[in-house]
Design an enzyme around this catalytic site. Structure first.
Site, PDB file in Angstrom:
ATOM      1  N   ARG A  44      40.024  40.049  43.346  1.00 37.38           N
ATOM      2  CA  ARG A  44      39.877  40.878  42.210  1.00 37.38           C
ATOM      3  C   ARG A  44      38.441  41.030  42.101  1.00 37.38           C
ATOM      4  O   ARG A  44      37.461  40.509  42.952  1.00 37.38           O
ATOM      5  CB  ARG A  44      40.577  40.281  40.937  1.00 37.38           C
ATOM      6  CG  ARG A  44      40.821  38.881  40.801  1.00 37.38           C
ATOM      7  CD  ARG A  44      39.382  38.099  40.563  1.00 37.38           C
ATOM      8  NE  ARG A  44      38.465  38.500  39.767  1.00 37.38           N
ATOM      9  CZ  ARG A  44      37.317  38.265  39.752  1.00 37.38           C
ATOM     10  NH1 ARG A  44      36.941  37.529  40.793  1.00 37.38           N
ATOM     11  NH2 ARG A  44      36.738  38.621  38.627  1.00 37.38           N
ATOM     12  N   GLY A  45      37.946  42.083  41.375  1.00 34.47           N
ATOM     13  CA  GLY A  45      36.640  42.467  41.315  1.00 34.47           C
ATOM     14  C   GLY A  45      36.379  43.790  41.993  1.00 34.47           C
ATOM     15  O   GLY A  45      36.825  43.887  43.298  1.00 34.47           O
ATOM     16  N   ALA A  46      35.891  44.872  41.106  1.00 37.38           N
ATOM     17  CA  ALA A  46      35.727  46.082  41.745  1.00 37.38           C
ATOM     18  C   ALA A  46      35.261  46.011  43.214  1.00 37.38           C
ATOM     19  O   ALA A  46      35.626  46.843  44.006  1.00 37.38           O
ATOM     20  CB  ALA A  46      35.278  47.112  40.716  1.00 37.38           C
ATOM     21  N   ARG A  85      45.681  49.338  43.118  1.00 34.66           N
ATOM     22  CA  ARG A  85      45.268  49.185  41.678  1.00 34.66           C
ATOM     23  C   ARG A  85      44.606  50.662  41.217  1.00 34.66           C
ATOM     24  O   ARG A  85      43.798  51.116  41.954  1.00 34.66           O
ATOM     25  CB  ARG A  85      44.568  47.947  41.454  1.00 34.66           C
ATOM     26  CG  ARG A  85      45.016  46.682  41.608  1.00 34.66           C
ATOM     27  CD  ARG A  85      44.354  45.480  41.139  1.00 34.66           C
ATOM     28  NE  ARG A  85      44.139  45.614  39.750  1.00 34.66           N
ATOM     29  CZ  ARG A  85      43.455  44.546  39.063  1.00 34.66           C
ATOM     30  NH1 ARG A  85      42.797  43.711  39.872  1.00 34.66           N
ATOM     31  NH2 ARG A  85      43.608  44.370  37.707  1.00 34.66           N
ATOM     32  N   GLN A 192      39.712  34.579  34.143  1.00 36.06           N
ATOM     33  CA  GLN A 192      38.895  34.485  35.145  1.00 36.06           C
ATOM     34  C   GLN A 192      37.404  33.801  34.645  1.00 36.06           C
ATOM     35  O   GLN A 192      36.774  33.412  35.516  1.00 36.06           O
ATOM     36  CB  GLN A 192      38.530  36.217  35.538  1.00 36.06           C
ATOM     37  CG  GLN A 192      39.723  36.718  36.164  1.00 36.06           C
ATOM     38  CD  GLN A 192      40.516  37.542  35.231  1.00 36.06           C
ATOM     39  OE1 GLN A 192      40.941  37.120  33.969  1.00 36.06           O
ATOM     40  NE2 GLN A 192      41.115  38.762  35.399  1.00 36.06           N
ATOM     41  N   ASP A 233      34.338  48.193  36.079  1.00 34.89           N
ATOM     42  CA  ASP A 233      35.371  48.617  37.057  1.00 34.89           C
ATOM     43  C   ASP A 233      35.363  50.128  37.309  1.00 34.89           C
ATOM     44  O   ASP A 233      35.577  50.509  38.238  1.00 34.89           O
ATOM     45  CB  ASP A 233      36.847  48.136  36.471  1.00 34.89           C
ATOM     46  CG  ASP A 233      37.040  46.733  37.006  1.00 34.89           C
ATOM     47  OD1 ASP A 233      37.595  46.379  38.176  1.00 34.89           O
ATOM     48  OD2 ASP A 233      36.712  45.978  36.229  1.00 34.89           O
ATOM     49  N   ASN A 243      36.334  47.961  31.917  1.00 33.71           N
ATOM     50  CA  ASN A 243      36.056  46.913  32.299  1.00 33.71           C
ATOM     51  C   ASN A 243      37.097  45.921  31.915  1.00 33.71           C
ATOM     52  O   ASN A 243      38.137  46.232  31.120  1.00 33.71           O
ATOM     53  CB  ASN A 243      34.654  46.239  31.913  1.00 33.71           C
ATOM     54  CG  ASN A 243      34.369  44.849  32.592  1.00 33.71           C
ATOM     55  OD1 ASN A 243      34.262  44.925  33.841  1.00 33.71           O
ATOM     56  ND2 ASN A 243      33.896  43.756  31.786  1.00 33.71           N
ATOM     57  N   LYS A 244      37.170  44.710  32.159  1.00 32.93           N
ATOM     58  CA  LYS A 244      38.331  43.662  31.816  1.00 32.93           C
ATOM     59  C   LYS A 244      38.610  43.789  30.253  1.00 32.93           C
ATOM     60  O   LYS A 244      37.690  43.918  29.507  1.00 32.93           O
ATOM     61  CB  LYS A 244      37.940  42.219  32.200  1.00 32.93           C
ATOM     62  CG  LYS A 244      38.860  41.227  31.965  1.00 32.93           C
ATOM     63  CD  LYS A 244      40.363  41.346  32.487  1.00 32.93           C
ATOM     64  CE  LYS A 244      40.158  41.824  34.056  1.00 32.93           C
ATOM     65  NZ  LYS A 244      41.348  42.350  34.637  1.00 32.93           N
TER      66      LYS A 244
END
Length: 342
Positions: A44-46, A85, A192, A233, A243-244
């Site tokens: 994960r993570g853009a 995603r 996370q 993101d 973002n998250k």
């Protein structure tokens, strides 16, 4: 610890769902495996999603060669990976780069096209590492000696090609000898922050304290937070940032307490095609991520669950956006547009 590597025609990725207590790798032999790795948040993570997707195209074209399929099959592969995603724009940015390489080389032999696709995927990976370091250097200028920094989710080496965006700034400040301390939101429901960010910081010897997400406001009230740094993101042209989930709440709290709120992200995370955050699609994930904790059900069957993976922080809550080309201050729409010209 290497969190991904392409070798022997396979992409091997660290299963981030198992960290920090288990070190297990997931082997991607096909582009379908890459889709699973992205969709199921094995990685994960853009920025990392973009890199892994690029290697997914390489694996897909390898299958085209092995099964003697028409090269145009690559368009199906690109579309398939694009559906893994919806929010992280780096995914689409990387796939577009791979598509461009194919279209410029489509009259060459399949083996030549494969080599060019591999070169581009490696280039995307290598560029990201360099970009992260530059982001860290620019962001370090904003960090004061002795700063207490709050961060959310994981925007570190595990979310990128290496080093990190938000954590890249924090690392630069720490390695520059600044006596910083990092408060880490646990970041429900995937944790996370507690699992990944605290792990990365501890590995580097950076002092850190993990807090529950709902403790941030109290820390700010006590005067224990000097700035907030998070990743992104997708960033709209006006500065609105996805973002998250939970980032928006932090921005509101920071604004109320007069605390600088920084976004740290590569220019590839900026979507120059959308004017505001209202155009950013927000991914909703499985209810089970909230219904279950550590394999045990914690939510009654009768209760509904709402599980958006991201929220959008409005530009007016953001102090600055840290990129590899420098720190961008308001007015964001004007200054973000200039980044494209640099």
């Amino acid at each position: 610890m290497k969190h991904f590597e392409f070798e022997n025609d396979k992409l091997i990725v660290l299963d981030q769902r198992k960290l920090p207590f288990e070190k297990e790798y997931f082997v991607c032999s096909t582009y379908q495996d890459v889709y699973i790795a992205i969709k199921d948040m094995i990685i994960r993570g853009a920025p990392l999603i973009g890199i892994v997707a690029a290697y997914g195209v390489v694996l897909g074209f390898k299958e085209i060669i092995e099964k003697n399929m028409d090269s145009a099959k690559i368009y199906e592969i690109l579309n398939y990976l694009a559906n893994s995603r919806p929010t992280a724009v780096n995914l689409f940015w990387a796939l577009e780069r791979m598509k461009k390489v194919f279209e410029e080389a489509r009259n060459l032999s399949k083996s030549q096209i494969y080599s060019l696709l591999m070169q581009e995927a490696k280039k995307i990976e290598d560029e990201d590492k360099s970009i992260n370091k530059k982001i860290g250097e620019h962001g370090n200028t904003l960090i004061k000696e002795g700063a207490n920094i709050l961060t959310h989710c994981n925007a570190g080496a595990l979310a990128t090609g290496g080093y990190g965006t938000a954590l890249g700034v924090i690392r630069e400040a720490f390695f520059a000898g600044k006596n910083i301390h990092v408060y880490v939101d646990e970041t429900r429901p995937y944790l996370q922050g507690a699992r990944l960010t605290a792990f990365e910081l501890s590995e580097d010897g950076i002092p850190n304290t993990v807090i529950c997400d709902n403790m941030a406001g109290y820390l700010m009230k006590l005067g224990k937070i000097d700035c907030v740094i998070v990743g992104a993101d997708r960033i709209a042209l006006n500065g609105d940032t996805a973002n998250k989930i939970g980032t928006y709440s932090l921005s509101v709290l920071a604004k109320h307490h007069g605390i600088p709120f920084y976004i740290s992200a590569p220019i590839s995370t900026i979507d120059f095609n959308i004017k505001s955050g209202s155009e950013i699609p927000i991914e909703e994930r499985s209810e089970d991520e909230i219904r279950f904790f550590n394999g045990k059900k914690i939510v009654p069957d009768e209760s509904k669950v709402f599980n958006p993976a991201f929220d959008v922080t409005p530009a007016e809550n953001i102090t600055a956006i840290i990129t590899e080309k420098g720190v961008v201050f308001p007015p964001f729409e004007e200054n973000i547009s200039k980044l494209k010209e640099k």
